[in-house]
Design a protein around this motif. Structure first.
Motif, PDB file in Angstrom:
ATOM      1  N   GLY A 142       0.793  -1.223   0.000  1.00  0.00           N
ATOM      2  CA  GLY A 142       0.000   0.000   0.000  1.00  0.00           C
ATOM      3  C   GLY A 142       0.820   1.265   0.000  1.00  0.00           C
ATOM      4  N   ASN A 143       1.846   1.335   0.858  1.00  0.00           N
ATOM      5  CA  ASN A 143       2.659   2.549   0.908  1.00  0.00           C
ATOM      6  C   ASN A 143       3.334   2.869  -0.426  1.00  0.00           C
ATOM      7  OD1 ASN A 143       1.949   3.147   3.494  1.00  0.00           O
ATOM      8  ND2 ASN A 143       3.969   2.828   4.389  1.00  0.00           N
ATOM      9  N   PRO A 144       4.008   1.892  -1.077  1.00  0.00           N
ATOM     10  CA  PRO A 144       4.614   2.212  -2.375  1.00  0.00           C
ATOM     11  C   PRO A 144       3.604   2.609  -3.438  1.00  0.00           C
ATOM     12  CG  PRO A 144       5.564   0.206  -1.469  1.00  0.00           C
ATOM     13  CD  PRO A 144       4.402   0.546  -0.598  1.00  0.00           C
ATOM     14  N   VAL A 145       2.408   2.017  -3.400  1.00  0.00           N
ATOM     15  CA  VAL A 145       1.383   2.355  -4.398  1.00  0.00           C
ATOM     16  C   VAL A 145       0.834   3.764  -4.152  1.00  0.00           C
ATOM     17  CG1 VAL A 145      -0.938   1.775  -5.198  1.00  0.00           C
ATOM     18  CG2 VAL A 145       0.776  -0.024  -4.932  1.00  0.00           C
ATOM     19  N   GLU A 146       0.580   4.106  -2.891  1.00  0.00           N
ATOM     20  CA  GLU A 146       0.123   5.464  -2.583  1.00  0.00           C
ATOM     21  C   GLU A 146       1.129   6.497  -3.085  1.00  0.00           C
ATOM     22  OE1 GLU A 146      -1.201   6.483   1.377  1.00  0.00           O
ATOM     23  OE2 GLU A 146      -1.697   4.396   1.792  1.00  0.00           O
ATOM     24  N   THR A 147       2.392   6.250  -2.806  1.00  0.00           N
ATOM     25  CA  THR A 147       3.419   7.208  -3.195  1.00  0.00           C
ATOM     26  C   THR A 147       3.540   7.300  -4.714  1.00  0.00           C
ATOM     27  OG1 THR A 147       4.638   6.850  -1.158  1.00  0.00           O
ATOM     28  CG2 THR A 147       5.867   7.776  -2.999  1.00  0.00           C
ATOM     29  N   ALA A 148       3.525   6.168  -5.394  1.00  0.00           N
ATOM     30  CA  ALA A 148       3.600   6.193  -6.858  1.00  0.00           C
ATOM     31  C   ALA A 148       2.418   6.936  -7.459  1.00  0.00           C
ATOM     32  CB  ALA A 148       3.675   4.768  -7.405  1.00  0.00           C
TER      33      ALA A 148
END
Length: 327
Positions: free
Chosen positions: A189-195
């Motif tokens: 979730g964190n990498p997807v939110e940031t991307a």
């Protein structure tokens, strides 16, 4: 110039604000026998690591960090649109300003901003800039179905740029049913939110509109470096993808900053290839369990030049080039 590291990504929250903003989606934060809990979920963090400035400075000394920029943990972001959080965010910013002032230049501060109303947020940003103690703001990458290219977040980013404040974009680990196990809300979730925020700022024209914006996407930009080729191909192939910007995603990617919290040298190498070494900042994610605990060793073995890291950190935070004190 000192070779001490400048950590742009670390968190602090005073104990009196553990209750979090009104209607926080995560529930209050609690201390249980020296350990932190978010609601009933253990955070695997000692309470003093989050709230005690002496513990933070001690960690900096051990880690070779000369300056550390503190921001609120992401679950303390004021994301509820129905309840104004001005009192909470102002209380946090006042407390943070005192901590920074008392730190003899060791700490910098990234303010918390209310996210329910664009005009109210702009008023806060103007006040922060005029006071001159805090060097920027920290915001989530997504908010109520949008990202940095629309609504309150775009207004906040525009206002921060206008008032020469840095912007740190930090994911919130938002829950989804398919991420309910194995810590996937963080790991995926964190990498997807940031991307999502990186793509929205590029394709939505934010970085093009605001060439003087100093913005950092933490966790190495999430999965954005791996997707940049796909975004560029789509921008060249589809009119709807390039409708919001006139510059290639590859070009605009180099307008942002990214921290070193990638947990992998190969991932960091790819980020450096896309962003350029002068856009890489040292980050730790202190004091969370996903923090880079030996950041000096990580950046040294990755072949990063400490002087370049320090220069980029000063540029992003707006620190005077002749000292480690906020300008």
């Amino acid at each position: 110039m000192s070779t001490d590291l400048i950590d742009v990504h670390a968190h602090w929250l005073p104990t009196e604000l553990f209750g979090l903003p009104p209607n926080s989606p995560f529930g209050a934060m609690r201390d249980r026998d020296g350990e932190l809990f978010l609601g009933d979920v253990p955070l695997s963090i000692r309470t003093e690591a989050m709230s005690d400035v002496d513990a933070i400075i001690a960690d900096m000394n051990v880690s070779g960090i000369g300056v550390r920029a503190l921001s609120a943990p992401p679950f303390a972001f004021a994301v509820d649109a129905d309840v104004p959080a001005g009192d909470y965010t102002d209380a946090y910013n006042d407390a943070l300003a005192r901590v920074v002032t008392d730190s003899s230049g060791r700490l910098a501060g990234l303010a918390s901003i209310r996210l329910d109303d664009a005009d109210a947020a702009d008023h806060q940003i103007r006040a922060i800039a005029s006071q001159g103690t805090l060097v920027g703001v920290a915001v989530p990458p997504v908010l109520r179905g949008g990202s940095l290219d629309v609504g309150v977040l775009r207004s906040v980013v525009r206002s921060a740029s206008e008032h020469r404040l840095a912007v740190l974009v930090h994911p919130m680990q938002l829950p989804r049913p398919e991420w309910s196990k194995y810590y996937l809300a963080n790991l995926v979730g964190n990498p997807v939110e940031t991307a999502t925020a990186v793509a929205s700022s590029i394709l939505g024209g934010v970085l093009e509109e605001l060439p003087n914006l100093r913005i950092c996407f933490v966790h190495g930009g999430g999965c954005a470096p791996d997707l940049l080729g796909r975004w560029t191909h789509a921008w060249e192939a589809r009119p709807d993808v390039r409708a919001g910007s006139t510059s290639s995603p590859r070009e605009l990617f180099r307008a942002a900053y990214f921290d070193t919290v990638t947990h992998d040298h190969a991932a960091l190498d790819l980020l450096r290839t896309h962003a350029g070494e002068n856009r890489i900042l040292c980050g730790t994610d202190y004091p969370f369990d996903m923090a880079e605990s030996d950041v000096a060793s990580f950046v040294d073995t990755a072949g990063l030049d400490r002087l370049s890291l320090a220069a980029a950190g000063r540029d992003f935070l707006g620190l005077d080039v002749h000292s480690e004190v906020p300008a």
